[in-house]
Design a protein around this motif. Structure first.
Motif, mmCIF file in Angstrom:
data_model
loop_
_atom_site.group_PDB
_atom_site.id
_atom_site.type_symbol
_atom_site.label_atom_id
_atom_site.label_comp_id
_atom_site.label_asym_id
_atom_site.label_seq_id
_atom_site.Cartn_x
_atom_site.Cartn_y
_atom_site.Cartn_z
ATOM 1 N N LEU A 187 32.085 58.266 27.933
ATOM 2 C CA LEU A 187 31.840 58.992 26.694
ATOM 3 C C LEU A 187 31.816 58.058 25.499
ATOM 4 C CD1 LEU A 187 34.134 62.093 27.289
ATOM 5 C CD2 LEU A 187 31.632 61.985 27.456
ATOM 6 N N ALA A 188 32.253 56.814 25.711
ATOM 7 C CA ALA A 188 32.250 55.835 24.631
ATOM 8 C C ALA A 188 30.827 55.347 24.389
ATOM 9 C CB ALA A 188 33.158 54.659 25.009
ATOM 10 N N PRO A 189 30.587 54.748 23.201
ATOM 11 C CA PRO A 189 29.258 54.222 22.943
ATOM 12 C C PRO A 189 28.851 53.223 24.024
ATOM 13 C CG PRO A 189 30.594 54.208 20.941
ATOM 14 C CD PRO A 189 31.511 54.539 22.069
ATOM 15 N N PRO A 190 27.541 53.173 24.385
ATOM 16 C CA PRO A 190 27.096 52.266 25.438
ATOM 17 C C PRO A 190 27.411 50.816 25.097
ATOM 18 C CG PRO A 190 25.379 53.859 24.870
ATOM 19 C CD PRO A 190 26.455 53.992 23.865
ATOM 20 N N ARG A 191 27.892 50.072 26.080
ATOM 21 C CA ARG A 191 28.163 48.657 25.914
ATOM 22 C C ARG A 191 27.155 47.861 26.722
ATOM 23 N NH1 ARG A 191 34.227 46.810 26.207
ATOM 24 N NH2 ARG A 191 33.172 45.036 25.274
ATOM 25 N N VAL A 192 26.818 46.670 26.238
ATOM 26 C CA VAL A 192 25.864 45.795 26.902
ATOM 27 C C VAL A 192 26.594 44.548 27.356
ATOM 28 C CG1 VAL A 192 23.747 44.457 26.684
ATOM 29 C CG2 VAL A 192 23.951 46.657 25.507
ATOM 30 N N GLY A 193 26.539 44.281 28.646
ATOM 31 C CA GLY A 193 27.165 43.087 29.196
ATOM 32 C C GLY A 193 26.124 42.130 29.741
ATOM 33 N N GLY A 194 26.517 40.884 29.920
ATOM 34 C CA GLY A 194 25.600 39.873 30.425
ATOM 35 C C GLY A 194 26.017 39.347 31.787
ATOM 36 N N PHE A 195 25.041 38.830 32.535
ATOM 37 C CA PHE A 195 25.355 38.223 33.828
ATOM 38 C C PHE A 195 24.505 36.981 34.024
ATOM 39 C CE2 PHE A 195 21.859 41.110 34.875
ATOM 40 C CZ PHE A 195 21.044 40.325 35.683
ATOM 41 N N ASP A 196 24.972 36.096 34.891
ATOM 42 C CA ASP A 196 24.274 34.855 35.236
ATOM 43 C C ASP A 196 24.412 34.688 36.743
ATOM 44 O OD1 ASP A 196 23.355 32.269 35.673
ATOM 45 O OD2 ASP A 196 24.119 31.545 33.752
ATOM 46 N N TRP A 197 23.295 34.764 37.453
ATOM 47 C CA TRP A 197 23.290 34.804 38.921
ATOM 48 C C TRP A 197 22.616 33.552 39.468
ATOM 49 C CZ3 TRP A 197 20.484 39.215 42.088
ATOM 50 C CH2 TRP A 197 20.811 39.068 43.444
ATOM 51 N N ASP A 198 23.387 32.703 40.130
ATOM 52 C CA ASP A 198 22.864 31.505 40.781
ATOM 53 C C ASP A 198 22.373 31.904 42.176
ATOM 54 O OD1 ASP A 198 22.483 29.072 42.200
ATOM 55 O OD2 ASP A 198 23.886 28.050 40.855
ATOM 56 N N LEU A 199 21.060 31.913 42.369
ATOM 57 C CA LEU A 199 20.498 32.389 43.633
ATOM 58 C C LEU A 199 20.758 31.426 44.780
ATOM 59 C CD1 LEU A 199 17.048 33.790 42.412
ATOM 60 C CD2 LEU A 199 19.190 35.013 42.778
ATOM 61 N N GLU A 200 20.995 30.164 44.479
ATOM 62 C CA GLU A 200 21.212 29.181 45.540
ATOM 63 C C GLU A 200 22.644 29.247 46.074
ATOM 64 O OE1 GLU A 200 20.091 25.487 43.816
ATOM 65 O OE2 GLU A 200 17.930 25.915 43.907
ATOM 66 N N THR A 201 23.616 29.450 45.182
ATOM 67 C CA THR A 201 25.015 29.502 45.623
ATOM 68 C C THR A 201 25.514 30.928 45.810
ATOM 69 O OG1 THR A 201 25.876 29.510 43.360
ATOM 70 C CG2 THR A 201 25.458 27.360 44.373
ATOM 71 N N GLY A 202 24.805 31.897 45.219
ATOM 72 C CA GLY A 202 25.229 33.284 45.306
ATOM 73 C C GLY A 202 26.274 33.675 44.283
ATOM 74 N N ILE A 203 26.691 32.751 43.410
ATOM 75 C CA ILE A 203 27.717 33.048 42.402
ATOM 76 C C ILE A 203 27.109 33.924 41.308
ATOM 77 C CG2 ILE A 203 29.226 32.058 40.637
ATOM 78 C CD1 ILE A 203 29.531 29.607 42.416
ATOM 79 N N LEU A 204 27.767 35.038 41.013
ATOM 80 C CA LEU A 204 27.310 35.987 40.003
ATOM 81 C C LEU A 204 28.386 36.104 38.930
ATOM 82 C CD1 LEU A 204 25.307 38.184 39.022
ATOM 83 C CD2 LEU A 204 26.508 39.802 40.516
ATOM 84 N N GLU A 205 28.125 35.534 37.771
ATOM 85 C CA GLU A 205 29.087 35.546 36.676
ATOM 86 C C GLU A 205 28.842 36.760 35.787
ATOM 87 O OE1 GLU A 205 28.921 31.925 34.543
ATOM 88 O OE2 GLU A 205 29.419 30.649 36.274
ATOM 89 N N LEU A 206 29.906 37.517 35.507
ATOM 90 C CA LEU A 206 29.848 38.687 34.627
ATOM 91 C C LEU A 206 30.773 38.462 33.441
ATOM 92 C CD1 LEU A 206 30.108 41.613 37.233
ATOM 93 C CD2 LEU A 206 28.030 40.618 36.272
ATOM 94 N N ASP A 207 30.287 38.772 32.220
ATOM 95 C CA ASP A 207 31.184 38.664 31.071
ATOM 96 C C ASP A 207 32.061 39.914 30.988
ATOM 97 O OD1 ASP A 207 29.596 40.668 29.999
ATOM 98 O OD2 ASP A 207 28.517 39.342 28.624
ATOM 99 N N ALA A 208 32.941 39.946 30.006
ATOM 100 C CA ALA A 208 33.909 41.041 29.903
ATOM 101 C C ALA A 208 33.222 42.386 29.728
ATOM 102 C CB ALA A 208 34.864 40.774 28.732
ATOM 103 N N ALA A 209 32.141 42.408 28.922
ATOM 104 C CA ALA A 209 31.434 43.669 28.700
ATOM 105 C C ALA A 209 30.774 44.159 29.983
ATOM 106 C CB ALA A 209 30.392 43.498 27.596
ATOM 107 N N ALA A 210 30.239 43.243 30.799
ATOM 108 C CA ALA A 210 29.613 43.622 32.068
ATOM 109 C C ALA A 210 30.652 44.183 33.029
ATOM 110 C CB ALA A 210 28.902 42.420 32.690
ATOM 111 N N LEU A 211 31.847 43.553 33.061
ATOM 112 C CA LEU A 211 32.915 44.086 33.900
ATOM 113 C C LEU A 211 33.289 45.500 33.470
ATOM 114 C CD1 LEU A 211 35.254 40.966 34.231
ATOM 115 C CD2 LEU A 211 33.865 42.007 36.038
ATOM 116 N N ASP A 212 33.268 45.745 32.164
ATOM 117 C CA ASP A 212 33.589 47.073 31.665
ATOM 118 C C ASP A 212 32.525 48.089 32.086
ATOM 119 O OD1 ASP A 212 35.316 48.778 29.884
ATOM 120 O OD2 ASP A 212 33.397 48.991 28.851
ATOM 121 N N VAL A 213 31.249 47.668 32.082
ATOM 122 C CA VAL A 213 30.167 48.556 32.520
ATOM 123 C C VAL A 213 30.392 48.967 33.974
ATOM 124 C CG1 VAL A 213 27.701 48.693 33.049
ATOM 125 C CG2 VAL A 213 28.453 47.698 30.881
#
Length: 692
Positions: A23-49
């Motif tokens: 019900l809170a205002p929509p939040r926008v989070g960012g991610f960075d996905w390394d396709l070679e290693t499979g590591i997917l980094e999420l910032d705090a806003a993305a974790l909240d989403v």
């Protein structure tokens, strides 16, 4: 521990009050996905989403699995994989995730695909955001509705996807393809199209929807909810399919048992006050259709109806145009004992804009055949009508026995007298299937491509005239005739420019590509025509019509007891003599007649040199075994000169004139015979002992 206790307390408060962070205002989070290693980094806003605490996420996609339902994972993976595989630079998609309270949340993601110099994707960076305040009402239990941002996004994405749909099949593909169900927040979908007094289901997608296969085509009699929506032009929203069966549609009973859904929306597709179809959306856990949800469903159905109406009109126009085109082309291609002929026609995929490309095959007296491929200017029904008249006129002129040059001159006059500003290009050839002589002319068109028996291809140099119509208008009805030789087993290819024009490239590049594909293609005419259609028409696209004609002289290898080979030596190909000697040696060795190699090779060399030095044409060489009455080998050298060779008696100091003397010395007998407008010099060899 205190932080975790606060989180647990917050979750308990949510559960007790029935509220959620969505019900809170929509939040926008960012991610960075390394396709070679499979590591997917999420910032705090993305974790909240994703409704994840930092300690619940380990930097890999596996940590997100508990939040994303299986069907949503499959759908989202298909979108990303397609973007990576097809070389796109970005992608976007809506999907649902499960929050820790068990409530579903619409989520939107968009990613930018980074690639190396070779085009390989190695990294994706992007954003994720909550697309709704509470999606439960649209796709799950029905306790709420989409926020305005989510509604606008769904309508926009659906409109954008359907705007690219051209045919009815395209519309069905948008609704059933990747992301199709998520646009409607549905778990299953059926699309029906009205055809007379019946409703034909053209699309079914979703788990267990195959149980409706028996209803693919059913009468519009109101005994099923889809048909009722069409007839009444009113939607029906139901939250219990079982009750629907009992109260109104008992015919639906055997199908409802197999469906894994409890609720459905049956939406008529109305265009210009007329029902053209019906859209059914099915849901697993819906208990309520709010006013906003109903309005959204009807709005999306209206978008589908408009796209479907456009697609129906396009398909109707396309059917009309292709039908008109087909009526102008020959229905049947005659068969000839000495040749294989295959034709193909592909219409441009542009609605009623049918073109004026054509082909024809004309049976002529004395074992000859006329073949033509041409193109009338323009892409409309007028061009097709002119094409039909011009094809019939050209066929009539050819049937009267005129030379190829005269046929095109008369065809040009005919087109000019039609009082039209259109012109036409074409190539016409008369092929003597007995001798292999080809007389070809062209009027502003591509010349023929020839594939030789050894696989080599070439574009013979045909001097061309002006396009038909123009030639008469400007007073230049001159169409120079070029003579070619088509040996048994060789292939002649005629086509319109649509087969060789690649968007953004010079036509010569397309001609080179055509020659390469012909070189590596199958031998039979029909198989080669299919090969070219598949490889080139599909490759260049569907922006222009294509007419294709393939003629192959049937191979003439003789029999096991009387084998035969043919070889053409071009006037401007000095290497042809060397190649021909090698072919003769190999053939005689294969036939068990290696003892004759020296004599045959000497005679062949002398006769071929005579042709290349004293005539202006190439030579056709034939070597064959004649088994009766005495087994012997006959060598033929044919040319287009009517001047017969004379045996001379040169002086001791003469440097020429001994060719026929040498032939007479090594051969058992020799002679000259007329061949059409040319001649054939032959000589025979009789070995003392030849194994049979």
């Amino acid at each position: 521990m205190a932080g975790r206790d606060r989180d647990r307390s917050r979750d308990r408060n949510r559960a007790a009050t029935g509220t959620d962070d969505t019900l809170a205002p929509p939040r926008v989070g960012g991610f960075d996905w390394d396709l070679e290693t499979g590591i997917l980094e999420l910032d705090a806003a993305a974790l909240d989403v994703f409704d994840l605490r930092p300690d619940e996420y380990d930097g890999t996609g596996e940590s997100l699995l508990p939040r994303i339902p299986h069907e949503e994972r499959v759908r989202l993976a298909a979108v990303v994989d397609a973007a990576v595989r097809h070389g796109r630079s970005s992608y976007g998609s809506y999907f649902q995730l499960l929050r820790r309270t068990g409530m579903r949340q619409w989520t939107h993601t968009r990613g930018r695909i980074l690639r190396d110099d070779l085009g390989h994707a190695y990294r994706i960076v992007g954003i994720v955001r909550r697309a709704t305040a509470d999606l439960t009402g649209f796709c799950a239990t029905g306790s709420g509705d989409m926020g305005r941002a989510g509604l606008n996004s769904l309508v926009q994405s659906t409109t954008e996807a359907l705007s690219r749909a051209v045919t009815v099949d395209d519309v069905a593909a948008v609704l059933t393809g990747a992301g199709g169900l998520e646009r409607f927040g549905a778990d299953g979908l059926a699309l029906g199209l009205v055809e007379g007094g019946t409703l034909r289901l053209i699309a079914l997608t979703g788990e267990s929807m195959d149980v409706l296969d028996d209803l693919r085509l059913h009468r519009l009699d109101g005994t099923l909810p889809l048909a009722e929506a069409v007839l009444r032009q009113r939607p029906r929203f139901v939250t219990s399919l079982s009750d629907l069966v009992v109260d109104r549609f008992p015919r639906l009973r055997p199908y409802v048992r197999g469906l894994a859904f409890n609720a459905a929306a049956f939406l008529p597709l109305i265009a210009q006050a007329r029902s053209i179809g019906c859209l059914a959306l099915f849901y697993r856990r819906r208990t309520h259709f709010s006013a906003e949800t109903r309005t959204l469903c009807l709005g999306l159905a209206g978008i589908v109806a408009q796209s479907l109406q456009r697609a129906i009109l396009f398909d109707q126009e396309r059917e009309f145009a292709t039908g008109l085109q087909a009526s102008m082309l020959p229905r049947d291609i005659p068969e000839f004992p000495g040749a294989e002929i295959a034709v193909r026609y592909h219409a441009a995929w542009s609605g009623r804009e049918v073109g004026g490309d054509w082909y024809d095959v004309i049976a002529l007296p004395r074992n000859r055949v006329g073949v033509v491929v041409g193109d009338v200017q323009g892409h409309d029904t007028h061009a097709a009508a002119i094409m039909g008249q011009l094809r019939i006129a050209l066929r009539a002129f050819a049937g009267e026995g005129h030379t190829p040059a005269t046929v095109l001159a008369r065809a040009s006059r005919f087109l000019a007298e039609l009082d039209t500003e259109r012109f036409a290009t074409c190539t016409y050839a008369q092929v003597d299937l007995g001798s292999g002589v080809v007389r070809a002319v062209r009027a502003g068109h591509l010349g023929p491509l020839i594939r030789h028996t050894d696989g080599r291809t070439g574009w013979p140099n045909l001097r061309g005239g002006l396009p038909l119509g123009f030639a008469t208008t400007f007073g230049h009805e001159d169409f120079p005739e070029t003579r070619l030789d088509l040996l048994p087993g060789e292939t002649l290819v005629l086509c319109t420019d649509g087969l060789v024009e690649e968007p953004g490239r010079d036509i010569s590049a397309g001609m080179d590509t055509l020659a390469e594909i012909v070189r590596s293609g199958p031998g039979a005419a029909s198989a080669l025509a299919d090969h070219l259609s598949d490889r080139l028409w599909e490759r260049w696209g569907t922006g222009d019509d294509v007419a294709l004609l393939v003629l192959r002289r049937r191979p003439d290898r003789g029999t096991d007891h009387a084998p035969r080979i043919h070889q053409y030596v071009h006037q401007a190909d000095p290497e042809g003599l060397v190649e021909t000697r090698a072919v003769l040696r190999q053939a005689l060795a294969d036939w068990g007649l290696a003892a004759l190699v020296d004599d045959v090779e000497l005679a062949a060399g002398e006769l071929l040199v005579n042709v290349l030095l004293h005539t202006e044409s190439g030579a056709v060489l034939t070597l064959e075994v004649l088994p009766e009455p005495v087994r012997r080998v006959r060598l033929w050298v044919k040319d287009r000169s009517s001047v017969w060779p004379r045996r001379r008696t040169p002086g001791e100091a003469a440097t020429s004139g001994r060719g026929l003397l040498m032939v007479d010395a090594v051969a058992a007998r020799w002679g000259v015979e007329p061949r059409g407008d040319g001649k054939a010099v032959w000589c025979e060899f009789e070995p003392d002992a030849v194994p049979r």
